[in-house]
Design a protein around this motif. Structure first.
Motif, PDB file in Angstrom:
ATOM      1  N   LEU A   1      -1.706 -33.998 -32.965  1.00  0.00           N
ATOM      2  CA  LEU A   1      -1.566 -32.755 -32.519  1.00  0.00           C
ATOM      3  C   LEU A   1      -0.583 -32.675 -31.239  1.00  0.00           C
ATOM      4  CD1 LEU A   1      -2.809 -29.893 -32.815  1.00  0.00           C
ATOM      5  CD2 LEU A   1      -4.224 -30.534 -31.142  1.00  0.00           C
ATOM      6  N   VAL A   2      -0.739 -33.315 -30.506  1.00  0.00           N
ATOM      7  CA  VAL A   2       0.260 -33.160 -29.173  1.00  0.00           C
ATOM      8  C   VAL A   2       1.918 -33.604 -29.904  1.00  0.00           C
ATOM      9  CG1 VAL A   2       0.999 -34.445 -27.181  1.00  0.00           C
ATOM     10  CG2 VAL A   2      -1.314 -33.782 -27.543  1.00  0.00           C
ATOM     11  N   LYS A   3       1.795 -34.557 -30.780  1.00  0.00           N
ATOM     12  CA  LYS A   3       3.150 -34.844 -31.132  1.00  0.00           C
ATOM     13  C   LYS A   3       3.780 -33.692 -32.077  1.00  0.00           C
ATOM     14  CE  LYS A   3       5.752 -38.233 -34.030  1.00  0.00           C
ATOM     15  NZ  LYS A   3       5.871 -39.482 -34.692  1.00  0.00           N
ATOM     16  N   ARG A   4       2.873 -33.216 -32.892  1.00  0.00           N
ATOM     17  CA  ARG A   4       3.346 -32.040 -33.646  1.00  0.00           C
ATOM     18  C   ARG A   4       3.901 -30.738 -32.899  1.00  0.00           C
ATOM     19  NH1 ARG A   4      -0.929 -30.946 -36.988  1.00  0.00           N
ATOM     20  NH2 ARG A   4      -1.603 -28.987 -35.985  1.00  0.00           N
ATOM     21  N   CYS A   5       2.836 -30.577 -31.871  1.00  0.00           N
ATOM     22  CA  CYS A   5       3.200 -29.311 -31.023  1.00  0.00           C
ATOM     23  C   CYS A   5       4.282 -29.533 -29.742  1.00  0.00           C
ATOM     24  CB  CYS A   5       1.642 -28.688 -30.374  1.00  0.00           C
ATOM     25  SG  CYS A   5       0.751 -28.514 -31.606  1.00  0.00           S
ATOM     26  N   CYS A   6       4.143 -30.643 -29.511  1.00  0.00           N
ATOM     27  CA  CYS A   6       5.279 -31.081 -28.268  1.00  0.00           C
ATOM     28  C   CYS A   6       6.229 -31.872 -28.557  1.00  0.00           C
ATOM     29  CB  CYS A   6       4.251 -31.403 -27.021  1.00  0.00           C
ATOM     30  SG  CYS A   6       2.926 -30.329 -26.551  1.00  0.00           S
ATOM     31  N   GLY A   7       6.437 -32.551 -29.688  1.00  0.00           N
ATOM     32  CA  GLY A   7       7.091 -33.672 -29.968  1.00  0.00           C
ATOM     33  C   GLY A   7       8.788 -33.383 -30.212  1.00  0.00           C
ATOM     34  N   HIS A   8       9.058 -31.934 -30.109  1.00  0.00           N
ATOM     35  CA  HIS A   8      10.435 -31.680 -30.038  1.00  0.00           C
ATOM     36  C   HIS A   8      10.951 -31.176 -28.770  1.00  0.00           C
ATOM     37  CE1 HIS A   8       9.677 -31.238 -34.130  1.00  0.00           C
ATOM     38  NE2 HIS A   8       8.536 -30.647 -34.248  1.00  0.00           N
ATOM     39  N   ASP A   9      10.139 -31.221 -27.663  1.00  0.00           N
ATOM     40  CA  ASP A   9      10.730 -30.976 -26.201  1.00  0.00           C
ATOM     41  C   ASP A   9      11.398 -32.306 -25.861  1.00  0.00           C
ATOM     42  OD1 ASP A   9       9.124 -28.606 -26.450  1.00  0.00           O
ATOM     43  OD2 ASP A   9       7.796 -29.359 -25.374  1.00  0.00           O
ATOM     44  N   ASP A  10      12.701 -32.053 -25.222  1.00  0.00           N
ATOM     45  CA  ASP A  10      13.397 -33.020 -24.797  1.00  0.00           C
ATOM     46  C   ASP A  10      13.129 -33.296 -23.325  1.00  0.00           C
ATOM     47  OD1 ASP A  10      15.166 -33.387 -27.171  1.00  0.00           O
ATOM     48  OD2 ASP A  10      16.523 -31.876 -26.647  1.00  0.00           O
ATOM     49  N   VAL A  11      12.902 -34.439 -22.918  1.00  0.00           N
ATOM     50  CA  VAL A  11      12.594 -34.838 -21.647  1.00  0.00           C
ATOM     51  C   VAL A  11      13.803 -34.911 -20.796  1.00  0.00           C
ATOM     52  CG1 VAL A  11      11.491 -36.483 -20.091  1.00  0.00           C
ATOM     53  CG2 VAL A  11      10.499 -35.728 -22.440  1.00  0.00           C
TER      54      VAL A  11
END
Length: 144
Positions: A57-67
């Motif tokens: 779930l975290v990967k799907r929701c937040c996986g596209h944010d660049d650090v």
């Protein structure tokens, strides 16, 4: 947590290292031991399934944010300090990054404020051009 059944690996040990298993950061031999335990122990398997679902779930929701690169390097630096057994600063990496971002924003705002005080065209123009542009504005105002 313990299911009450005897296992080669204790439930608490399995759960302590669950994220290493989930993240595939565990040596192959230990992975096999974990898999055996999960096959035998339904409470640990349930916990594993829950954590796996949260991770997806975290990967799907937040996986596209660049650090930001600087944040990544600071986190990795802290990890290196911890692994080396050195003392770690009291301020969290995230809090430190926020403070530095706020300082950069204040510097940018101060620079923009000083540029506004002189005016963008006046700051870019030389002294003689400034006078000329003021005269041109006055002339334009008179003709209206």
């Amino acid at each position: 947590m313990s299911c009450g059944e005897p296992h080669e690996k204790d439930c608490s040990e399995v759960l302590d290292h669950l994220y290493e298993y989930l993240d595939r950061e565990m040596p192959a031999g230990e992975c096999a031991d974990f898999q055996v335990h999960l096959d035998e122990c339904s409470p640990c398997l349930e916990k594993y399934g829950l954590e796996q679902a949260v991770k997806k779930l975290v990967k799907r929701c937040c996986g596209h944010d660049d650090v930001p690169t600087d944040l990544r390097s600071k986190v990795m630096g802290r990890i290196d300090l911890i692994r080396a057994g050195e003392t770690v600063p009291e301020v969290s990496v995230l809090e430190q990054a926020k403070q530095e971002q706020a300082q950069r924003e204040q510097s940018d705002a101060a620079a923009a404020g000083s540029q506004e005080a002189t005016g963008p065209s006046e700051a870019a123009a030389g002294p003689s051009e400034t006078t000329g542009s003021a005269d041109a504005r006055a002339e334009a105002a008179r003709t209206e």
